[in-house]
Design a protein around this motif. Structure first.
Motif, PDB file in Angstrom:
ATOM      1  N   GLY A 155      46.269 -62.519 -12.091  1.00  0.00           N
ATOM      2  CA  GLY A 155      47.686 -62.187 -12.058  1.00  0.00           C
ATOM      3  C   GLY A 155      48.443 -63.166 -11.182  1.00  0.00           C
ATOM      4  N   THR A 210      50.030 -61.180 -16.073  1.00  0.00           N
ATOM      5  CA  THR A 210      48.603 -60.916 -15.915  1.00  0.00           C
ATOM      6  C   THR A 210      47.887 -61.452 -17.140  1.00  0.00           C
ATOM      7  OG1 THR A 210      49.026 -58.916 -14.638  1.00  0.00           O
ATOM      8  CG2 THR A 210      46.852 -59.135 -15.603  1.00  0.00           C
ATOM      9  N   TYR A 223      52.755 -64.467  -9.969  1.00  0.00           N
ATOM     10  CA  TYR A 223      54.211 -64.381 -10.069  1.00  0.00           C
ATOM     11  C   TYR A 223      54.745 -65.763 -10.407  1.00  0.00           C
ATOM     12  CZ  TYR A 223      53.958 -59.822  -7.875  1.00  0.00           C
ATOM     13  OH  TYR A 223      53.678 -58.517  -7.605  1.00  0.00           O
ATOM     14  N   LYS A 233      56.202 -61.394 -13.551  1.00  0.00           N
ATOM     15  CA  LYS A 233      54.837 -61.142 -13.116  1.00  0.00           C
ATOM     16  C   LYS A 233      53.977 -61.151 -14.363  1.00  0.00           C
ATOM     17  CE  LYS A 233      51.946 -57.981 -10.593  1.00  0.00           C
ATOM     18  NZ  LYS A 233      51.865 -56.713  -9.886  1.00  0.00           N
ATOM     19  N   ASP A 249      53.239 -57.735 -16.818  1.00  0.00           N
ATOM     20  CA  ASP A 249      53.218 -56.641 -15.865  1.00  0.00           C
ATOM     21  C   ASP A 249      51.843 -56.595 -15.222  1.00  0.00           C
ATOM     22  OD1 ASP A 249      54.173 -54.539 -14.426  1.00  0.00           O
ATOM     23  OD2 ASP A 249      54.464 -53.193 -16.119  1.00  0.00           O
ATOM     24  N   SER A 250      51.608 -55.594 -14.400  1.00  0.00           N
ATOM     25  CA  SER A 250      50.296 -55.396 -13.793  1.00  0.00           C
ATOM     26  C   SER A 250      49.337 -54.769 -14.805  1.00  0.00           C
ATOM     27  CB  SER A 250      50.411 -54.478 -12.585  1.00  0.00           C
ATOM     28  OG  SER A 250      51.209 -55.064 -11.598  1.00  0.00           O
ATOM     29  N   ASP A 304      46.954 -52.058 -16.160  1.00  0.00           N
ATOM     30  CA  ASP A 304      46.746 -50.623 -16.020  1.00  0.00           C
ATOM     31  C   ASP A 304      45.779 -50.176 -17.104  1.00  0.00           C
ATOM     32  OD1 ASP A 304      48.319 -50.712 -18.292  1.00  0.00           O
ATOM     33  OD2 ASP A 304      49.912 -49.452 -17.502  1.00  0.00           O
TER      34      ASP A 304
END
Length: 124
Positions: free
Chosen positions: A13, A44, A15, A42, A62-63, A65
């Motif tokens: 990940g 990933t 930025y 951001k 995004d992150s 999940d």
């Protein structure tokens, strides 16, 4: 089990909009730019690799999940797996969803989770 059947998945990940903490200018001049705080996207990237090749890659804005990981397994990794392949995962809670195991086992592959001491692997 032959190492040719092992698959490792990896996640990265970053930025995209962060600025450098230091700058270079001519002696006697001052840098006057502000450092942005998480101003860019951001991103990933998640992928599965074997000893011979990269099997599957997916990026998201995004992150990571559980839902994103399940999407990766179902749409990107499982079509590339075959019977007797071994998928090695770390202990991230997103990897332990109940839906992940049946998807991997449905193609005849198996999986293992790394022990909590897997960080020792990265030390070398």
């Amino acid at each position: 089990m032959s190492q040719k059947t092992w698959y490792f998945w990896m996640k990265l990940g970053f930025y995209a909009g962060l600025a450098r903490t230091h700058a270079r200018l001519q002696p006697g001049t001052r840098v006057s730019l502000l450092k942005p705080f998480y101003r860019g996207a951001k991103i990933t990237a998640i992928g599965a690799i074997s000893i011979n090749q990269v099997l599957a890659v997916m990026t998201i804005k995004d992150s990571m999940d559980g839902a994103a990981f399940a999407l990766f397994i179902e749409n990107f990794l499982c079509p590339e797996l075959w019977s007797r392949a071994l998928v090695v995962m770390d202990n991230l809670p997103a990897h332990k969803l109940a839906s992940i195991v049946p998807m991997i086992e449905a193609v005849g592959a198996s999986f293992i989770y790394l022990s909590p001491d897997y960080r020792l692997f990265y030390a070398y």
